[in-house]
Design a protein around this motif. Sequence first.
Motif, PDB file in Angstrom:
ATOM      1  N   CYS A  76      46.523  48.511  49.778  1.00  0.00           N
ATOM      2  CA  CYS A  76      46.269  47.970  48.441  1.00  0.00           C
ATOM      3  C   CYS A  76      47.509  47.515  47.680  1.00  0.00           C
ATOM      4  O   CYS A  76      47.355  46.738  46.725  1.00  0.00           O
ATOM      5  N   TYR A  80      47.151  44.731  44.801  1.00  0.00           N
ATOM      6  CA  TYR A  80      47.619  44.927  43.435  1.00  0.00           C
ATOM      7  C   TYR A  80      48.643  43.857  43.046  1.00  0.00           C
ATOM      8  O   TYR A  80      48.636  43.357  41.912  1.00  0.00           O
ATOM      9  N   PHE A  89      45.744  42.225  35.378  1.00  0.00           N
ATOM     10  CA  PHE A  89      46.352  43.294  34.594  1.00  0.00           C
ATOM     11  C   PHE A  89      47.849  43.013  34.489  1.00  0.00           C
ATOM     12  O   PHE A  89      48.387  42.194  35.244  1.00  0.00           O
ATOM     13  N   TRP A  93      52.269  47.270  35.333  1.00  0.00           N
ATOM     14  CA  TRP A  93      51.487  48.341  35.950  1.00  0.00           C
ATOM     15  C   TRP A  93      51.991  48.674  37.350  1.00  0.00           C
ATOM     16  O   TRP A  93      51.782  49.786  37.840  1.00  0.00           O
ATOM     17  N   THR A 102      48.038  56.743  36.565  1.00  0.00           N
ATOM     18  CA  THR A 102      47.988  55.312  36.862  1.00  0.00           C
ATOM     19  C   THR A 102      46.561  54.801  37.086  1.00  0.00           C
ATOM     20  O   THR A 102      45.664  55.558  37.475  1.00  0.00           O
ATOM     21  N   ARG A 103      46.390  53.518  36.876  1.00  0.00           N
ATOM     22  CA  ARG A 103      45.149  52.839  37.241  1.00  0.00           C
ATOM     23  C   ARG A 103      45.279  52.144  38.594  1.00  0.00           C
ATOM     24  O   ARG A 103      44.356  51.467  39.035  1.00  0.00           O
ATOM     25  N   LEU A 104      46.422  52.337  39.249  1.00  0.00           N
ATOM     26  CA  LEU A 104      46.654  51.773  40.576  1.00  0.00           C
ATOM     27  C   LEU A 104      46.754  52.927  41.576  1.00  0.00           C
ATOM     28  O   LEU A 104      47.838  53.437  41.859  1.00  0.00           O
ATOM     29  N   ALA A 108      42.367  51.487  47.184  1.00  0.00           N
ATOM     30  CA  ALA A 108      41.722  50.620  46.190  1.00  0.00           C
ATOM     31  C   ALA A 108      40.511  51.315  45.555  1.00  0.00           C
ATOM     32  O   ALA A 108      39.630  51.807  46.260  1.00  0.00           O
ATOM     33  N   TYR A 112      38.859  52.023  38.615  1.00  0.00           N
ATOM     34  CA  TYR A 112      40.151  52.140  37.956  1.00  0.00           C
ATOM     35  C   TYR A 112      40.822  50.782  37.739  1.00  0.00           C
ATOM     36  O   TYR A 112      41.515  50.584  36.738  1.00  0.00           O
ATOM     37  N   THR A 113      40.658  49.868  38.674  1.00  0.00           N
ATOM     38  CA  THR A 113      41.512  48.684  38.735  1.00  0.00           C
ATOM     39  C   THR A 113      40.732  47.398  38.528  1.00  0.00           C
ATOM     40  O   THR A 113      39.849  47.073  39.344  1.00  0.00           O
TER      41      THR A 113
END
Length: 276
Positions: A76, A80, A89, A93, A102-104, A108, A112-113
């Motif tokens: 991922c 990202y 985003f 990030w 984190t949202r990462l 995957a 969150y992402t």
Amino acid sequence: MPQRRLETVQELAAKAKALRRDILLQVYSAQSGHPGGSLSWIDIGVALYCHEMTVFPEDPTDPERDRFVLSKGHACPAQYALLADQGFFPKDWLTTFRQYPTRLQGHAENHYTPGVEVTTGSLGQGLPQAVGIALGLKVQQKPQRVYCVVGDGESQEGVIWEAAMAAPHHKLDNLCVFHDLNGLQIDGEVKKVMNINPVVEKWKAFGWAVKEIDGHDFPQILEALDWARTVKGQPAMICARTVKGKGVSFMENQAGWHGVAPKTEDYEKALAELAD
């Protein structure tokens, strides 16, 4: 409005080099992650996100979007990097990758992402979800297409081959899959851990239209995507021969870089190789 498309091979290659730096930034910042397999499919990802697919960064769930599923979810960092580049985003990030809260995440996660269609990470589960999405669109007579990237180590999972049977059965010609054939997995060579060859012949035998390409050659990638759109009555499989760790000399074809983060010296050396 959908994103601006990159049209020339030179533009795509420059974008891929920049995003390789973003992949390394994430893994270095976290001191955790999977650089090798992320670097192997980023050229495919650039062709998809920057040239082929229709996506809507300001509204990731717009029904007019094409769908993308990264079945090899541990890779991922490449996705990202692509999503940040497209504006799903903020780019800052990326330095929070794998670092709470984190949202990462390290695999995957769609809840969150922004821009991640489905959660993947348990290997083999992405392709079946892509098949299901393509079937849903087909039943609804929607024109959008579904794209998926599958790993070769991942293809040792039986669920991959169940999905491989289902897609031709349902004549899913709105589904295009790239098989990222870099030849290596965490324990070494795929052919030694659990041989999946002959890959091309297997996909053909399961009823897919198949094309084999160099997964780092943009003219071949773009031509294959054009070809996939002409396939009718069956799904398209693009078997992409790639190099694990592509773009960083000391990572290339080294299974040891499957899930190891570079230390400062290695990171700086890699960035020097990827400088504009």
